[in-house]
Motif scaffolding. Structure first.
Motif, PDB file in Angstrom:
ATOM      1  N   THR A  32      -7.749   0.570  -4.783  1.00 59.36           N
ATOM      2  CA  THR A  32      -8.877   0.642  -3.867  1.00 59.36           C
ATOM      3  C   THR A  32      -9.987   1.467  -4.498  1.00 59.36           C
ATOM      4  O   THR A  32      -9.749   2.585  -4.940  1.00 59.36           O
ATOM      5  CB  THR A  32      -8.458   1.276  -2.534  1.00 59.36           C
ATOM      6  OG1 THR A  32      -7.429   0.477  -1.968  1.00 59.36           O
ATOM      7  CG2 THR A  32      -9.627   1.364  -1.589  1.00 59.36           C
ATOM      8  N   LEU A  37     -13.920   2.875  -3.843  1.00 58.46           N
ATOM      9  CA  LEU A  37     -15.025   3.086  -2.922  1.00 58.46           C
ATOM     10  C   LEU A  37     -16.226   3.549  -3.730  1.00 58.46           C
ATOM     11  O   LEU A  37     -16.165   4.590  -4.387  1.00 58.46           O
ATOM     12  CB  LEU A  37     -14.660   4.142  -1.873  1.00 58.46           C
ATOM     13  CG  LEU A  37     -15.776   4.513  -0.902  1.00 58.46           C
ATOM     14  CD1 LEU A  37     -16.156   3.305  -0.052  1.00 58.46           C
ATOM     15  CD2 LEU A  37     -15.343   5.668  -0.025  1.00 58.46           C
ATOM     16  N   ASP A  51      -2.965   4.102  -5.753  1.00 60.41           N
ATOM     17  CA  ASP A  51      -3.874   3.971  -4.611  1.00 60.41           C
ATOM     18  C   ASP A  51      -4.141   2.509  -4.259  1.00 60.41           C
ATOM     19  O   ASP A  51      -5.082   2.199  -3.571  1.00 60.41           O
ATOM     20  CB  ASP A  51      -5.177   4.721  -4.834  1.00 60.41           C
ATOM     21  CG  ASP A  51      -6.011   4.146  -5.958  1.00 60.41           C
ATOM     22  OD1 ASP A  51      -5.613   3.121  -6.533  1.00 60.41           O
ATOM     23  OD2 ASP A  51      -7.065   4.715  -6.241  1.00 60.41           O
ATOM     24  N   ASN A  52      -3.279   1.610  -4.732  1.00 60.09           N
ATOM     25  CA  ASN A  52      -3.370   0.199  -4.400  1.00 60.09           C
ATOM     26  C   ASN A  52      -4.681  -0.413  -4.890  1.00 60.09           C
ATOM     27  O   ASN A  52      -5.195  -1.338  -4.303  1.00 60.09           O
ATOM     28  CB  ASN A  52      -3.179  -0.004  -2.889  1.00 60.09           C
ATOM     29  CG  ASN A  52      -2.714  -1.394  -2.566  1.00 60.09           C
ATOM     30  OD1 ASN A  52      -2.224  -2.090  -3.437  1.00 60.09           O
ATOM     31  ND2 ASN A  52      -2.864  -1.794  -1.330  1.00 60.09           N
ATOM     32  N   ASN A  89     -11.683  -6.031  -0.845  1.00 59.46           N
ATOM     33  CA  ASN A  89     -11.472  -7.394  -0.384  1.00 59.46           C
ATOM     34  C   ASN A  89     -11.975  -8.427  -1.383  1.00 59.46           C
ATOM     35  O   ASN A  89     -11.747  -9.604  -1.194  1.00 59.46           O
ATOM     36  CB  ASN A  89     -12.147  -7.597   0.957  1.00 59.46           C
ATOM     37  CG  ASN A  89     -11.515  -6.762   2.045  1.00 59.46           C
ATOM     38  OD1 ASN A  89     -10.349  -6.405   1.954  1.00 59.46           O
ATOM     39  ND2 ASN A  89     -12.283  -6.435   3.068  1.00 59.46           N
TER      40      ASN A  89
END
Length: 69
Positions: free
Chosen positions: A53, A55, A50-51, A1
């Motif tokens: 993203t 983590l 994976d756009n 985000n």
């Protein structure tokens, strides 16, 4: 985000010093009498599929070069 307001074009993972693409990193292999687990690639590399993203796990630091408009 974090980068939602930006139009991200590409994301490339770099070494921690940001001086080499992670895909070009070749670590030296040392002969030892003890077996140590390979902790260098526990994280999954970031790809366009994976756009973008990412983590982060606890105690993990990663470096990325991001291109946006």
């Amino acid at each position: 985000n974090l980068f939602v307001p930006f139009d991200v074009q590409s994301v490339e993972e770099l070494t921690l010093g940001a001086n080499l693409q992670l895909s070009q990193l070749h670590r030296l292999q040392w002969k030892t009498n003890q077996h140590f687990p390979d902790l260098s690639r526990q994280s999954q590399p970031v790809t366009a599929t994976d756009n973008f993203t990412v983590l982060l796990n606890p105690m993990e630091i990663r470096t990325f070069q991001i291109t946006w408009k």
